[in-house]
Write a protein that holds these residues in place. Structure first.
Motif, PDB file in Angstrom:
ATOM      1  N   HIS A  27       0.848  -1.194   0.000  1.00 11.09           N
ATOM      2  CA  HIS A  27       0.000   0.000   0.000  1.00 11.09           C
ATOM      3  C   HIS A  27       0.880   1.239   0.000  1.00 11.09           C
ATOM      4  O   HIS A  27       1.987   1.241   0.547  1.00 11.09           O
ATOM      5  N   LEU A  70       4.451  -2.728  -8.697  1.00 13.39           N
ATOM      6  CA  LEU A  70       3.071  -2.354  -8.391  1.00 13.39           C
ATOM      7  C   LEU A  70       2.975  -1.724  -7.009  1.00 13.39           C
ATOM      8  O   LEU A  70       3.723  -2.081  -6.086  1.00 13.39           O
ATOM      9  N   TRP A  72      -0.539   0.177  -4.489  1.00 13.10           N
ATOM     10  CA  TRP A  72      -1.985   0.373  -4.502  1.00 13.10           C
ATOM     11  C   TRP A  72      -2.411   1.358  -3.416  1.00 13.10           C
ATOM     12  O   TRP A  72      -1.713   1.557  -2.415  1.00 13.10           O
ATOM     13  N   ASP A  73      -3.544   2.010  -3.652  1.00 13.96           N
ATOM     14  CA  ASP A  73      -4.292   2.704  -2.614  1.00 13.96           C
ATOM     15  C   ASP A  73      -5.756   2.343  -2.812  1.00 13.96           C
ATOM     16  O   ASP A  73      -6.075   1.461  -3.616  1.00 13.96           O
ATOM     17  N   GLU A  74      -6.656   2.970  -2.103  1.00 13.66           N
ATOM     18  CA  GLU A  74      -8.049   2.524  -2.179  1.00 13.66           C
ATOM     19  C   GLU A  74      -8.685   2.767  -3.541  1.00 13.66           C
ATOM     20  O   GLU A  74      -9.664   2.112  -3.894  1.00 13.66           O
ATOM     21  N   TYR A  76      -6.810   2.975  -6.750  1.00 13.21           N
ATOM     22  CA  TYR A  76      -6.111   2.477  -7.934  1.00 13.21           C
ATOM     23  C   TYR A  76      -5.090   1.398  -7.581  1.00 13.21           C
ATOM     24  O   TYR A  76      -4.481   1.404  -6.502  1.00 13.21           O
ATOM     25  N   LEU A  77      -4.878   0.515  -8.548  1.00 12.80           N
ATOM     26  CA  LEU A  77      -3.684  -0.307  -8.622  1.00 12.80           C
ATOM     27  C   LEU A  77      -2.720   0.438  -9.532  1.00 12.80           C
ATOM     28  O   LEU A  77      -3.058   0.778 -10.667  1.00 12.80           O
ATOM     29  N   TYR A  78      -1.517   0.731  -9.021  1.00 11.98           N
ATOM     30  CA  TYR A  78      -0.540   1.516  -9.777  1.00 11.98           C
ATOM     31  C   TYR A  78       0.525   0.597 -10.366  1.00 11.98           C
ATOM     32  O   TYR A  78       1.060  -0.274  -9.673  1.00 11.98           O
ATOM     33  N   LYS A 172      -8.241   1.226 -12.336  1.00 10.85           N
ATOM     34  CA  LYS A 172      -9.381   1.025 -11.452  1.00 10.85           C
ATOM     35  C   LYS A 172      -9.809  -0.437 -11.474  1.00 10.85           C
ATOM     36  O   LYS A 172      -9.510  -1.170 -12.415  1.00 10.85           O
ATOM     37  N   ARG A 173     -10.553  -0.846 -10.444  1.00 11.73           N
ATOM     38  CA  ARG A 173     -11.071  -2.209 -10.391  1.00 11.73           C
ATOM     39  C   ARG A 173     -12.589  -2.195 -10.534  1.00 11.73           C
ATOM     40  O   ARG A 173     -13.275  -1.359  -9.944  1.00 11.73           O
ATOM     41  N   LEU A 189     -10.321  -0.548  -3.374  1.00 15.47           N
ATOM     42  CA  LEU A 189      -9.394  -1.602  -2.993  1.00 15.47           C
ATOM     43  C   LEU A 189      -9.144  -1.536  -1.496  1.00 15.47           C
ATOM     44  O   LEU A 189      -9.161  -0.455  -0.906  1.00 15.47           O
ATOM     45  N   LEU A 241      -3.098  -7.577  -1.827  1.00  9.73           N
ATOM     46  CA  LEU A 241      -2.877  -6.205  -1.402  1.00  9.73           C
ATOM     47  C   LEU A 241      -2.576  -6.171   0.093  1.00  9.73           C
ATOM     48  O   LEU A 241      -3.359  -6.685   0.897  1.00  9.73           O
TER      49      LEU A 241
END
Length: 243
Positions: A27, A70, A72-74, A76-78, A172-173, A189, A241
């Motif tokens: 994260h 990779l 992530w935050d809430e 996006y997956l970066y 985005k998911r 996420l 995650l």
């Protein structure tokens, strides 16, 4: 993506994944800037290589070499991918025309790691991001669509290494019941989520079709083809995650 339409019924449903990627993603409390440049925030993320041939012929490292990391935050997956490609090709002006035969970063995402056939549905997505930073995939009507609202993408050549680009994407998911006629909102996420993920690169060196299709993990199917990610999420790796 294969040339033309391949019906899922023609593909064997039993897969043997030889060295699938399965790893944790950290994260980040600071969102990376999607600008194709190095940010300090990326130093906490681990690199993963892309050495496996999925279609075509195996290139020399000077022709293609890739790795990615990779975060992530809430929202996006970066993704940050470092791609060495000695010839960048985009011969199809229409982003929905044979996008897999131009140079493209292909991001496979299965939001809940449920696997299964997704070629003509959105239980998983195969974003083909072209050099114009537009993302194409096959829709549930069996036609190509752009999903530019799903991602933000920028790449830049690196100073001193002109054949190397730094490609950054925020992804985005979406839920399994996302359809083109009735798009659903993106899902936030959270720590502990498991997602299906695979990364590949379509590499064209100037011919009518791509010569190389390289990915981040190896697998085999009963019919011998490794170009299966656009059909089934069963060949994806998995990411977890973590805070």
């Amino acid at each position: 993506m294969l040339k033309g339409i391949v019906k899922p019924l023609l593909i064997a449903c039993t897969f043997s994944v030889a060295s699938a990627q399965a790893f944790d993603v950290k994260h980040t409390s600071v969102a990376p800037i999607i600008d194709g440049q190095q940010d300090a925030v990326w130093q906490q993320a681990k690199w993963h290589d892309m050495p496996y041939l999925m279609d075509g012929t195996l290139p020399e490292k000077a022709d293609f070499n890739g790795r990615y990391r990779l975060l992530w935050d809430e929202n996006y997956l970066y993704l940050q991918a470092e791609i060495t490609d000695d010839m960048l090709i985009d011969t199809h002006a229409d982003p929905l025309d044979r996008y897999w035969d131009d140079d493209a970063l292909e991001i496979f995402v299965d939001g809940d790691a449920s696997g299964g056939i997704h070629q003509f549905n959105h239980t998983a997505l195969a974003y083909h991001i072209g050099l114009d930073n537009q993302a194409a995939d096959i829709g549930d009507d069996e036609k190509a669509h752009l999903y530019n609202d799903h991602i933000s993408s920028i790449w830049k050549r690196q100073l001193g290494t002109p054949n190397t680009v730094l490609w950054e994407v925020a992804i985005k998911r979406y839920p399994n019941d996302y359809t083109d006629a009735d798009p659903k909102a993106a899902i936030l996420l959270k720590a502990g989520d498991v997602m299906g993920f695979m990364l590949a690169y379509c590499d064209n060196d100037g011919s009518d079709v791509r010569e190389h299709f390289m990915g981040d993990h190896d697998f085999e199917a009963q019919n011998g083809s490794k170009n299966l990610g656009f059909i089934t999420a069963d060949v994806f790796g998995k990411i977890t995650l973590r805070k």
